[in-house]
Motif scaffolding. Structure first.
Motif, PDB file in Angstrom:
ATOM      1  N   PRO A   1       0.804  -1.226   0.000  1.00 18.84           N
ATOM      2  CA  PRO A   1       0.000   0.000   0.000  1.00 18.84           C
ATOM      3  C   PRO A   1       0.834   1.273   0.000  1.00 18.84           C
ATOM      4  N   ASN A   2       2.140   1.168   0.301  1.00 20.63           N
ATOM      5  CA  ASN A   2       2.999   2.356   0.305  1.00 20.63           C
ATOM      6  C   ASN A   2       3.404   2.709  -1.122  1.00 20.63           C
ATOM      7  N   ASP A   3       2.418   3.114  -1.900  1.00 20.85           N
ATOM      8  CA  ASP A   3       2.624   3.371  -3.322  1.00 20.85           C
ATOM      9  C   ASP A   3       2.923   4.859  -3.512  1.00 20.85           C
ATOM     10  N   ARG A   4       4.185   5.192  -3.586  1.00 24.41           N
ATOM     11  CA  ARG A   4       4.611   6.592  -3.595  1.00 24.41           C
ATOM     12  C   ARG A   4       4.145   7.345  -4.834  1.00 24.41           C
ATOM     13  N   GLN A   5       4.117   6.677  -5.984  1.00 26.43           N
ATOM     14  CA  GLN A   5       3.678   7.367  -7.199  1.00 26.43           C
ATOM     15  C   GLN A   5       2.193   7.683  -7.135  1.00 26.43           C
ATOM     16  N   THR A   6       1.395   6.787  -6.573  1.00 26.11           N
ATOM     17  CA  THR A   6      -0.028   7.087  -6.380  1.00 26.11           C
ATOM     18  C   THR A   6      -0.193   8.303  -5.492  1.00 26.11           C
ATOM     19  N   LEU A   7       0.531   8.351  -4.384  1.00 21.85           N
ATOM     20  CA  LEU A   7       0.397   9.475  -3.468  1.00 21.85           C
ATOM     21  C   LEU A   7       0.751  10.783  -4.151  1.00 21.85           C
ATOM     22  N   TYR A   8       1.780  10.763  -4.996  1.00 22.88           N
ATOM     23  CA  TYR A   8       2.146  11.970  -5.728  1.00 22.88           C
ATOM     24  C   TYR A   8       1.060  12.343  -6.739  1.00 22.88           C
ATOM     25  N   ASN A   9       0.651  11.383  -7.552  1.00 16.26           N
ATOM     26  CA  ASN A   9      -0.317  11.679  -8.606  1.00 16.26           C
ATOM     27  C   ASN A   9      -1.622  12.230  -8.057  1.00 16.26           C
ATOM     28  N   ARG A  10      -2.027  11.740  -6.885  1.00 17.28           N
ATOM     29  CA  ARG A  10      -3.345  12.100  -6.369  1.00 17.28           C
ATOM     30  C   ARG A  10      -3.327  13.246  -5.352  1.00 17.28           C
ATOM     31  N   MET A  11      -2.152  13.765  -5.006  1.00 22.33           N
ATOM     32  CA  MET A  11      -2.140  14.764  -3.940  1.00 22.33           C
ATOM     33  C   MET A  11      -2.592  16.146  -4.409  1.00 22.33           C
ATOM     34  N   PHE A  12      -2.672  16.374  -5.715  1.00 25.06           N
ATOM     35  CA  PHE A  12      -3.027  17.696  -6.209  1.00 25.06           C
ATOM     36  C   PHE A  12      -4.507  18.015  -6.047  1.00 25.06           C
ATOM     37  N   GLY A  13      -5.346  17.000  -6.091  1.00 21.79           N
ATOM     38  CA  GLY A  13      -6.786  17.214  -5.967  1.00 21.79           C
ATOM     39  C   GLY A  13      -7.272  17.007  -4.542  1.00 21.79           C
ATOM     40  N   ARG A  14      -8.522  17.395  -4.292  1.00 24.39           N
ATOM     41  CA  ARG A  14      -9.063  17.338  -2.934  1.00 24.39           C
ATOM     42  C   ARG A  14      -9.602  15.966  -2.564  1.00 24.39           C
ATOM     43  N   ASP A  15      -9.843  15.116  -3.541  1.00 21.97           N
ATOM     44  CA  ASP A  15     -10.437  13.815  -3.249  1.00 21.97           C
ATOM     45  C   ASP A  15      -9.460  12.930  -2.476  1.00 21.97           C
ATOM     46  N   ASP A  16      -9.927  12.327  -1.383  1.00 22.37           N
ATOM     47  CA  ASP A  16      -9.083  11.497  -0.528  1.00 22.37           C
ATOM     48  C   ASP A  16      -9.470  10.020  -0.559  1.00 22.37           C
ATOM     49  N   SER A  17     -10.242   9.606  -1.546  1.00 24.75           N
ATOM     50  CA  SER A  17     -10.708   8.219  -1.560  1.00 24.75           C
ATOM     51  C   SER A  17      -9.550   7.238  -1.675  1.00 24.75           C
ATOM     52  N   HIS A  18      -8.502   7.613  -2.406  1.00 27.33           N
ATOM     53  CA  HIS A  18      -7.335   6.729  -2.513  1.00 27.33           C
ATOM     54  C   HIS A  18      -6.656   6.554  -1.160  1.00 27.33           C
ATOM     55  N   LEU A  19      -6.565   7.656  -0.404  1.00 21.12           N
ATOM     56  CA  LEU A  19      -5.927   7.579   0.912  1.00 21.12           C
ATOM     57  C   LEU A  19      -6.730   6.707   1.866  1.00 21.12           C
ATOM     58  N   ARG A  20      -8.049   6.861   1.826  1.00 23.02           N
ATOM     59  CA  ARG A  20      -8.882   6.058   2.731  1.00 23.02           C
ATOM     60  C   ARG A  20      -8.678   4.568   2.483  1.00 23.02           C
ATOM     61  N   LEU A  21      -8.640   4.180   1.233  1.00 23.67           N
ATOM     62  CA  LEU A  21      -8.473   2.765   0.912  1.00 23.67           C
ATOM     63  C   LEU A  21      -7.071   2.273   1.294  1.00 23.67           C
ATOM     64  N   LEU A  22      -6.065   3.058   0.962  1.00 18.62           N
ATOM     65  CA  LEU A  22      -4.698   2.640   1.264  1.00 18.62           C
ATOM     66  C   LEU A  22      -4.427   2.632   2.770  1.00 18.62           C
TER      67      LEU A  22
END
Length: 430
Positions: A249-270
């Motif tokens: 779950p420590n997917d650094r590229q996902t965290l980078y790609n998704r940090m620009f927007g306000r949606d946190d659904s990826h963080l909740r799942l991870l």
């Protein structure tokens, strides 16, 4: 420390850099002294003539985030087999072979060519050549044709892990990076995983860490905005399948790609599956470097959320035990507010009330340009209410926020930005 290597890193290029640096230090050039002072543990030598090539190599390696020259060489050696460049495939090569064209056009390549028109072209080609999925596993995976995937695996179970298709990816990556209409992506991914596909499949984009993994493909988004690099339509189901099969779950590229927007659904799942905990760190083992540690990774998320007014993200991270240390970041009240860091409507209003320039530029663009790229209707409305100049042009392309919205395939944002405006205030945002 996160690595900051150039695209397609090359040992010979680093050797030239080191020789150039050694000459510059011996010539007592101030910029070379500054680089040495920042990255050599011994600082600037008292005698410039004593600065050796080994010293220069150490500085070069550390300036890119690696501990030593041998660590840099080891990373390049180990990462070479994992290096891929989806952007290097020419249109002529792709169009000459429909079996290569369908997966190549269907999948995100993470460059300016990502576009809904490409995915539509992939679907059109598959319609024109309906037998392609039966003859190529890459096509079957990209189109989510579970029946065809099953037939390929029945004929050769080892093909679940074999690199195939135009990008030399394992089939699982074609499933999760595809954005063409798919028959059943989740079933296709499940079949591949059951046959032994690696849930941590991935590649190094132009040789750079962190890896673009299967999870990265599910969650999507990135610097081109969600209109051109959207999440997979069935991202949650696909991500769950991967995580249940042991994906890190420590997917650094996902965290980078998704940090620009306000949606946190990826963080909740991870977070629910162990994000932020020390885990297998599979890719650190594969490349020989972890880049940033898990603690640094989470700290970057916290500082970004704090700086951009993502109060909900900070609260979510705090609920899972992650919070900024006292003094880790300056209080917003003690510095001039910066409108480009206001990534929510409330943060925009707060920054403007505190005296921020609503048309201030960051990397040559205004906050309205960035909101247009992201398709953030609430932030666009807040910026317009605060008097943002919809006719401002960015310094690189000379284009307005409206043109950015159109390029980013953000139709609703373009409607708000039209002049005369098709907009009646923040409460009328569609």
């Amino acid at each position: 420390m996160a690595l900051s290597l150039p695209n397609n890193p090359d040992l010979e290029r680093f050797r030239r850099d080191a020789r150039r640096l050694q000459r510059a230090v011996r010539a007592e050039q101030p910029e070379a002294f500054s680089l040495v002072a920042a990255h050599h543990p011994g600082g600037v030598p008292t005698s410039a003539s004593a600065f050796t090539l080994a010293d220069a190599q150490l500085v070069v390696a550390r300036s890119y985030g690696l501990a030593s020259w041998p660590k840099l060489r080891e990373f390049l050696r180990r990462s070479e087999p994992m290096r891929r460049d989806p952007t290097a495939l020419s249109a002529e090569v792709v169009e000459a072979d429909p079996a290569a064209a369908v997966p190549a056009l269907a999948c995100l390549g993470y460059d300016e060519n990502d576009d809904p028109a490409r995915w539509a072209r992939a679907a059109q080609l598959l319609e024109q050549h309906p037998g392609l999925a039966a003859h190529g596993l890459a096509v079957a995976a990209a189109s989510g044709d579970a029946a065809a995937v099953r037939a390929h695996l029945a004929a050769d179970p080892s093909s679940a892990r074999r690199e195939v298709g135009p990008f030399r990816w394992p089939p699982l990556l074609y499933v999760v990076y595809s954005r063409m209409p798919q028959a059943d992506a989740v079933a296709s991914a499940g079949l591949l995983l059951a046959a032994g596909a690696d849930p941590d499949s991935g590649y190094l984009w132009q040789g750079l860490p962190p890896p673009f993994t299967a999870l990265t493909g599910c969650f999507g988004e990135g610097e081109m905005g969600p209109g051109r690099q959207p999440r997979h339509p069935r991202w949650r189901e696909l991500a769950l399948v991967l995580l249940e099969h042991g994906a890190d779950p420590n997917d650094r590229q996902t965290l980078y790609n998704r940090m620009f927007g306000r949606d946190d659904s990826h963080l909740r799942l991870l977070l629910d599956h162990g994000l932020g905990e020390s885990s297998s760190e599979v890719w650190a083992g594969r490349t020989g470097v972890a880049g940033e540690t898990v603690e640094e990774m989470m700290g970057r998320q916290l500082r970004w959320a704090h700086a951009h007014g993502f109060a909900d993200r900070l609260s979510l991270l705090e609920q899972h035990g992650f919070a900024l240390e006292p003094g880790d970041t300056a209080s917003p009240s003690r510095r001039v507010p910066r409108i480009h860091r206001a990534a929510t409507a409330a943060a925009v209003r707060g920054a403007v009330a505190a005296g921020a320039d609503v048309d201030a530029r960051h990397h040559g663009r205004t906050a309205l340009h960035q909101a247009a790229l992201m398709g953030d209707l609430e932030v666009i409305a807040a910026l317009l209410d605060a008097g943002a100049d919809r006719a401002a042009v960015d310094s690189e392309h000379g284009t307005t926020p409206l043109e950015w919205a159109r390029w980013a395939r953000q139709a609703a944002a373009a409607e708000l930005l039209r002049d005369p405006p098709h907009y009646g205030g923040a409460h009328d945002v569609p």
